[in-house]
Design an enzyme around this catalytic site. Structure first.
Site, short mmCIF file in Angstrom:
data_model
loop_
_atom_site.label_atom_id
_atom_site.label_comp_id
_atom_site.label_asym_id
_atom_site.label_seq_id
_atom_site.Cartn_x
_atom_site.Cartn_y
_atom_site.Cartn_z
N SER A 1 -9.75 -4.63 -10.58
CA SER A 1 -9.93 -5.99 -11.10
C SER A 1 -11.40 -6.32 -11.31
O SER A 1 -12.28 -5.75 -10.64
CB SER A 1 -9.30 -7.01 -10.15
N1 SAM Z 1 -6.85 -4.18 -5.96
C1 SAM Z 1 -6.89 -2.99 -6.75
C2 SAM Z 1 -8.22 -2.35 -6.80
O1 SAM Z 1 -9.18 -2.87 -6.23
O2 SAM Z 1 -8.28 -1.27 -7.42
C3 SAM Z 1 -6.40 -3.24 -8.13
C4 SAM Z 1 -4.97 -3.15 -8.20
S1 SAM Z 1 -4.26 -2.97 -9.78
C5 SAM Z 1 -4.75 -4.42 -10.62
C6 SAM Z 1 -2.57 -3.29 -9.26
C7 SAM Z 1 -1.96 -2.17 -8.45
O3 SAM Z 1 -0.67 -2.61 -8.02
C8 SAM Z 1 -1.72 -0.90 -9.25
O4 SAM Z 1 -2.37 0.17 -8.61
C9 SAM Z 1 -0.21 -0.71 -9.23
O5 SAM Z 1 0.21 0.62 -9.19
C10 SAM Z 1 0.17 -1.46 -7.97
N2 SAM Z 1 1.56 -1.92 -7.89
C11 SAM Z 1 2.36 -2.40 -8.87
N3 SAM Z 1 3.58 -2.70 -8.37
C12 SAM Z 1 3.54 -2.42 -7.04
C13 SAM Z 1 4.47 -2.54 -5.96
N4 SAM Z 1 5.71 -3.01 -6.15
N5 SAM Z 1 4.09 -2.16 -4.74
C14 SAM Z 1 2.84 -1.67 -4.52
N6 SAM Z 1 1.90 -1.53 -5.49
C15 SAM Z 1 2.24 -1.92 -6.72
#
Ligand code: SAM
Length: 214
Positions: free
Chosen positions: A61
């Site tokens: 993000s």
């Molecule tokens: N906070 C993270 C960083 O600093 O890199 C960014 C996260 S990214 C915007 C969102 C993440 O949520 C992705 O890696 C995606 O694979 C994960 N995600 C999506 N659905 C999910 C779920 N049901 N459980 C766990 N992770 C999930």
């Protein structure tokens, strides 16, 4: 390359200027090496005012969004925090500096493994990470003083509200696939009290209480 100067500039120009006030959040974002969480080829852009790709069609993000969400959790240091969506682990590292323990769930194993390696190399030993569907929370470790969801949900998963401690804070982007509202809920005696923190665009929360996988 010396990353201290772009990092300081990021804090001053992207965070302070836009209204981030929590001194602990500003201090930690001025310290955690964001460039180590992205591919080497992108390191020079790590402190830019935008999200970046981290592989698997996911993103790290924008710094301001990380700061806004972190500030909204109102951490003072003793909290147990659940993070859903470990991604590259950058947000996890920020949380780890500000609370007592972070529980982080990621659904994509390749991302989770890489994040754990980076977090270990930086000495973030108060993080417990696992691969799974975070839309169901982490029942065995509940309750949590704060829960942060870093992917966009169609609605607020009820399991997350159930796993909050009294006075617990939940921050989550809610909306459709293309745009969402960043929502903050605080668990009081009369139930959740919600406020809106502004518009945002996140990748999808995919899972039982999120969007179906493609
Ligand atoms: N906070 C993270 C960083 O600093 O890199 C960014 C996260 S990214 C915007 C969102 C993440 O949520 C992705 O890696 C995606 O694979 C994960 N995600 C999506 N659905 C999910 C779920 N049901 N459980 C766990 N992770 C999930």
């Amino acid at each position: 390359m010396n990353f201290a100067i772009p990092r300081e500039r990021m804090v001053a120009e992207q965070l302070v200027r836009r209204g981030i006030r929590d001194a602990r959040v500003l201090q930690v974002m001025g310290k955690v090496p964001r460039h180590l969480f992205v591919d080497e080829a992108l390191a020079g852009r790590a402190y830019g005012d935008y999200p970046l790709p981290i592989g698997e069609r996911q993103t790290i993000s924008q710094p301001y969004m990380v700061a806004l969400m972190t500030e909204a959790l109102e951490l003072v240091g003793h909290e147990r925090v659940l993070e859903i969506g470990t991604g590259c682990g950058y947000q996890t590292a920020i949380l780890a500096e500000l609370c007592s323990k972070v529980f982080s769930i990621e659904r994509i194993k390749g991302l989770a493994d890489r994040a754990v390696r980076t977090l270990d190399s930086l000495g973030c030993y108060n993080v417990l990470a696992r691969v799974g569907d975070g839309s169901l929370g982490w029942r065995e470790e509940a309750p949590f003083d704060a829960i942060l969801v870093t992917a966009a949900a169609p609605t607020v998963p009820h399991a997350l509200v159930e796993q909050l401690a009294p006075k617990g804070r939940l921050v989550i982007p809610v909306g459709d696939v293309y745009s969402q509202e960043l929502r903050k809920g605080v668990l009081g005696e009369a139930g959740m009290r919600w406020s809106d923190l502004g518009g945002c665009v996140f990748v999808k929360l995919i899972g039982d209480r999120g969007w179906p996988s493609e």
